[in-house]
Each structure stands twice: as C-alpha cells, then as structure tokens.
Enzyme design. Structure first.
Site, mmCIF file in Angstrom:
data_model
loop_
_atom_site.group_PDB
_atom_site.id
_atom_site.type_symbol
_atom_site.label_atom_id
_atom_site.label_comp_id
_atom_site.label_asym_id
_atom_site.label_seq_id
_atom_site.Cartn_x
_atom_site.Cartn_y
_atom_site.Cartn_z
ATOM 1 N N CYS A 81 0.592 -0.993 -0.034
ATOM 2 C CA CYS A 81 -0.076 -0.089 0.134
ATOM 3 C C CYS A 81 0.846 1.165 0.037
ATOM 4 O O CYS A 81 2.066 0.996 0.042
ATOM 5 C CB CYS A 81 -0.922 0.117 1.293
ATOM 6 S SG CYS A 81 -0.103 0.104 2.777
ATOM 7 N N ALA A 94 3.098 1.698 2.816
ATOM 8 C CA ALA A 94 4.431 0.788 2.947
ATOM 9 C C ALA A 94 5.369 1.359 1.929
ATOM 10 O O ALA A 94 6.418 1.254 2.465
ATOM 11 C CB ALA A 94 3.836 -0.418 2.396
ATOM 12 N N ARG A 106 12.644 -4.808 6.269
ATOM 13 C CA ARG A 106 13.608 -4.540 5.073
ATOM 14 C C ARG A 106 14.718 -3.926 5.432
ATOM 15 O O ARG A 106 15.142 -3.077 6.415
ATOM 16 C CB ARG A 106 12.768 -3.386 4.364
ATOM 17 C CG ARG A 106 13.652 -2.914 2.848
ATOM 18 C CD ARG A 106 12.681 -1.974 2.266
ATOM 19 N NE ARG A 106 13.207 -1.436 1.185
ATOM 20 C CZ ARG A 106 13.636 0.009 0.812
ATOM 21 N NH1 ARG A 106 13.848 0.774 1.957
ATOM 22 N NH2 ARG A 106 14.031 0.090 -0.386
#
Ligand code: CFM
Length: 458
Positions: free
Chosen positions: A47, A50, A81
């Site tokens: 999204c 994100a 990440r």
C-alpha cells in the site's frame, strides 16, 4: 497473439491484458500496468503507506519514525527491510506508533499524535527530527497531520515532517514512493548549507543500502574521485537530505522509487541526473563510465573498472560455466526486473519469465528492451499465475520475495530472495555480483532438490 490468459484466470478474464509475450512485430509491446487490481485477483501488492514509510522515509537513520494509526500497521516496518545504517540501526530496531484506539477514531487522533511526538522526543533526545506517516485510519478520520507537525516543530525545536500517505491512496506502494519524494523535497531539501563543497559532489538517489549495497558502491565512486553528499535514503541522516541540493549531479539508482526527486531537483536547482543499474559487470562498468564522464574522470574510472573486473574474474568464470543455459524467472517490485535480465545473460543464463508488482510503463519499456522475443511478461501476478508459470516454464531458478518463496519450494523450484538477498552483504557492483552469483549457485545446486517430489498445478 502476444496477450495470453493464464488457465488459472478463467474467472478473471481481465488478467489477459496484463500477461504478454514479447514480440517485436507487435505494436502494443507492453502489458497493461499501474492500474487498480480487480476484486477476485489475489494481488501481492503493498500500500501507499508501505511505499512511503517502508521504502523512502524509513531508512533515514536519525529521526523518530512515527506511524500514525492502529498498532497493527506497525508490524511490517519493524526490521523487515534491511536498509542498514552505520554505527546505529536506530531506524530498524525501533518502531513508534500512536496506537489509535476506538475513542481516537470517534473523537479524532490529533491530540494523541501531538503527545506522542513530545513523548518520543523526550524518550530519545538524540533524534534529529520526527517523520509522521498517516495510515488509512488517520486518512479516513481526517486528522490534520500537517497542522500537528507544525505545532510540534515549534515545541521540540526540530523538524517534524508529515507524510500524507494513507494506504488507500493509489493502486500500489508506488504512490507512497512519490509522496515520500515530494514531502522530503518540499520540507527538507535545501534547508541546510553544505560547508565544504567540492566540484565532485554527487548524490546517490534511490539507493537504500539493502544489506550494505551502498557500502559496496561508495568506495568505487570515491576511488574515481567523487564525493557522495547524500544517499537518498539509505544510511542517510536528515541533515544529508537537507544539503543534497548542493551536489553537482544526481545518480539515480532506483528510478521507480526516486526519479521524482531527481526531476524536481532538476527543475528547481538545475541539478542534472543520470540513471544507473549497478547490477552486473557490464552494466556497472557502463554506469561508472557515464558518471565519470560528467566530471572528466574517465581515466580514473577505467582504472577502477579494470582492477575490479580482474579481482572477480576467476570466480565469475566458474559461475558462468555452472550457469550455462539455466532458465530464470524473475519477479520483483519493479526496477530489479529490468536491472537483472542482462546481468543474468552475462552469466550464460536465459531469462524467460519477468514480472513486476508495481511497474509503470517506463519500467516495462525497459524490460522489453532488455529481454529477447518470446519472454513472458506478467504485470502484478497473483499466486496461481506464478504457480502455473513455474510448471509451464520449468525455471531452474526463481528470483522473487518472501511471499513467493514457499510457492517455489512447493514446486521443487530453486529460489532466491531478490528483495532482501540471501547473504549478509549487498549484491551490487562487482564484488556484490560475486555474492549474488554465489547465492544463485547455492540455490540451484543444493542437493536438497534431488530428494523432492514435485506436484502439478491445479
Ligand atoms: Fe526500488 Fe528497491 Fe525496487 Fe522499491 Fe521494493 Fe526493494 Fe523491490 Mo522489495 S526501492 S522499486 S519498493 S529497487 S523493497 S530496495 S526489492 S519491491 S524492485
């Protein structure tokens, strides 16, 4: 017949325009892309929040990364990440949330946001600012996060930057990249002066230091005689971003997520930019030549390239021989799907399926220009499509992300995580490419595959 409807999509015929076989004689030449996923199609997209929080804003290492929303939206930014930073990984190991509850939804969350900024700043006084990200909930209840950020800036005496990135904006995480670029450009770039300017100052734009990629790139640029003012945004301080307008050239690494800021800097400050891949030997060599040429440092670049290629030659010769004719299927977010086909070919591999989660037209144009006729391109694939293609194309290696890893294993297909990599260390430039090749080798030649019975799709 360059468009095909995968067999698994008989109930979602709209998928046909997203699945395309490259054919030079065809006019249309790219699949439909960057459009909303239709109901019933199990997309793997992320999204806007994100894309903004996780990709562009999140790597900045010395600010409080505050998510304005329910606690559930907090999980994924936490250490998922690996956008590493030197000295401290404050941005990875801490997650801040306003933890919006029912009463905040009814009466508004602005007060709680303001108090959270004050509290977080007090608890972590070394921070250099606060980034506030709106989630869907904050967007729906209409909190004015800009106004709160303004008041909080005055109260704490540090920049509080609001990103209006509720998840429901846009069709994928891609719009979040755009919001992140615009906000940082408008609120941070140009707010500080660079004290020790040199004629060789550059920014590395759209490079997020995944597992240390940045630390492989920087020594090469320095050896050529360049100085990186700011890496936008891997291993960066908010103070680096504030000064990036004074660099002479922007080197755009990930064009999908960050060409926006390069374009804005070109318009406002006249800063030119060049685009680079930094994956693969030939592409990296060409990239370094392009950058060096801008500064008249061609000779130095040739020396660096010659030495680096000599250092990795024997290892790469070994992998090239092992990879001859191996078939590869690549499915990444966007740019890696065009960075890698040529790099894989250089190692003797054949790329026959390429997909992206959120690629735009320019991404697919680049993919098409870098793959051979007959290569299958899939935009925003769903899991059944990926399964079908693994059965049909029988790749020797599938390079993708964690969401696809177990699909691949289920079909006995060797897999490599191309998003966060398999090893501790980057995959870029010359030395990183050796690590990339080593990980591919480990995956393809793992003895585990001999013991697996595969199943058919359906
Ligand atoms: Fe750029 Fe990226 Fe990518 Fe990306 Fe991503 Fe990524 Fe990716 Mo995962 S910024 S577009 S939103 S290169 S996180 S470091 S690997 S999907 S192809």
């Amino acid at each position: 017949m360059p468009f095909i409807l995968p067999e698994c999509d008989k109930h979602v015929p709209e998928r046909k325009k997203h699945v395309y076989i490259k054919d030079d004689t065809d006019e249309c030449h790219i699949p439909a892309c960057n459009v909303a996923t239709i109901p019933g199609d199990m997309t793997e997209r992320g999204c806007t929040y994100a894309g903004c929080r996780g990709v562009v804003g999140g790597p900045v290492k010395d600010v409080i990364q505050l998510q304005h929303g329910p606690i559930g939206c907090c999980y994924y930014p936490w250490d998922v990440r690996p956008n590493l930073a030197k000295d401290t990984n404050f941005q990875l190991v801490n997650v801040f949330s306003t933890d919006l509850r029912e009463s905040n939804i009814v009466f508004g969350g602005e007060k709680k946001l303001y108090e959270s900024i004050i509290e977080a700043n007090k608890a972590f006084p070394k921070n250099q600012g606060v980034f506030v990200y709106a989630t869907c909930v904050a967007g729906l209840i209409g909190d004015d996060i800009e106004a709160v950020a303004k008041r909080a800036t005055a109260a704490i005496g540090k920049p509080v930057v609001a990103f209006n990135c509720p998840g429901f904006h846009g069709v994928s995480q891609s719009l979040g990249h755009h919001v992140g670029n615009e906000v940082l450009f408008n609120k941070v770039v140009g707010t500080e002066e660079l004290a020790d300017k040199t004629p060789y100052d550059i920014n590395l734009v759209g490079e997020y230091n995944i597992r240390g990629d940045d630390w492989l790139i920087l020594p090469l640029l320095e050896a050529i005689g360049l100085r990186v003012v700011c890496t936008f945004t891997g291993d960066s301080s908010i103070h680096d971003i504030a000064k990036m307008h004074q660099a002479k050239l922007n080197v755009v690494r990930c064009a999908r997520s960050a060409k926006y800021i390069a374009e804005m800097m070109k318009d406002k400050y006249g800063t030119p930019y060049v685009e680079v891949d930094f994956y693969g030997m030939q592409q990296t060599a060409d990239d370094l030549r392009t950058i060096a040429k801008f500064f008249g440092l061609e000779q130095k670049a040739e020396e660096v390239i010659t030495k680096e290629l000599a250092d990795i030659k024997s290892e790469m010769d070994f992998y090239r021989q092992k990879f001859q004719g191996k078939k590869v299927m690549i499915y990444e977010g966007g740019p890696r799907s065009w960075h890698w086909p040529k790099a894989m070919e250089e190692l003797g591999m054949e790329v026959n399926v390429v997909a992206t989660t959120f690629g735009h037209e320019d991404d697919y144009e680049k993919i098409v220009s870098r793959v051979k006729n007959g290569t299958l391109l899939i935009d925003n694939p769903n899991a059944p499509e990926l399964e079908e293609m693994m059965v049909k194309y029988k790749p020797d290696l599938f390079i993708s992300g964690n969401k696809e890893k177990y699909l691949a294993y289920k079909y006995g297909v060797p897999f490599l995580n191309g998003h966060t990599y398999e090893s501790k260390g980057g995959y870029m430039v010359f030395k990183g490419f050796v690590r990339f090749a080593k990980d591919m080798y480990k995956s393809i030649y793992s003895p585990a595959w001999k013991f697996i019975k595969t199943r058919e799709a359906g």
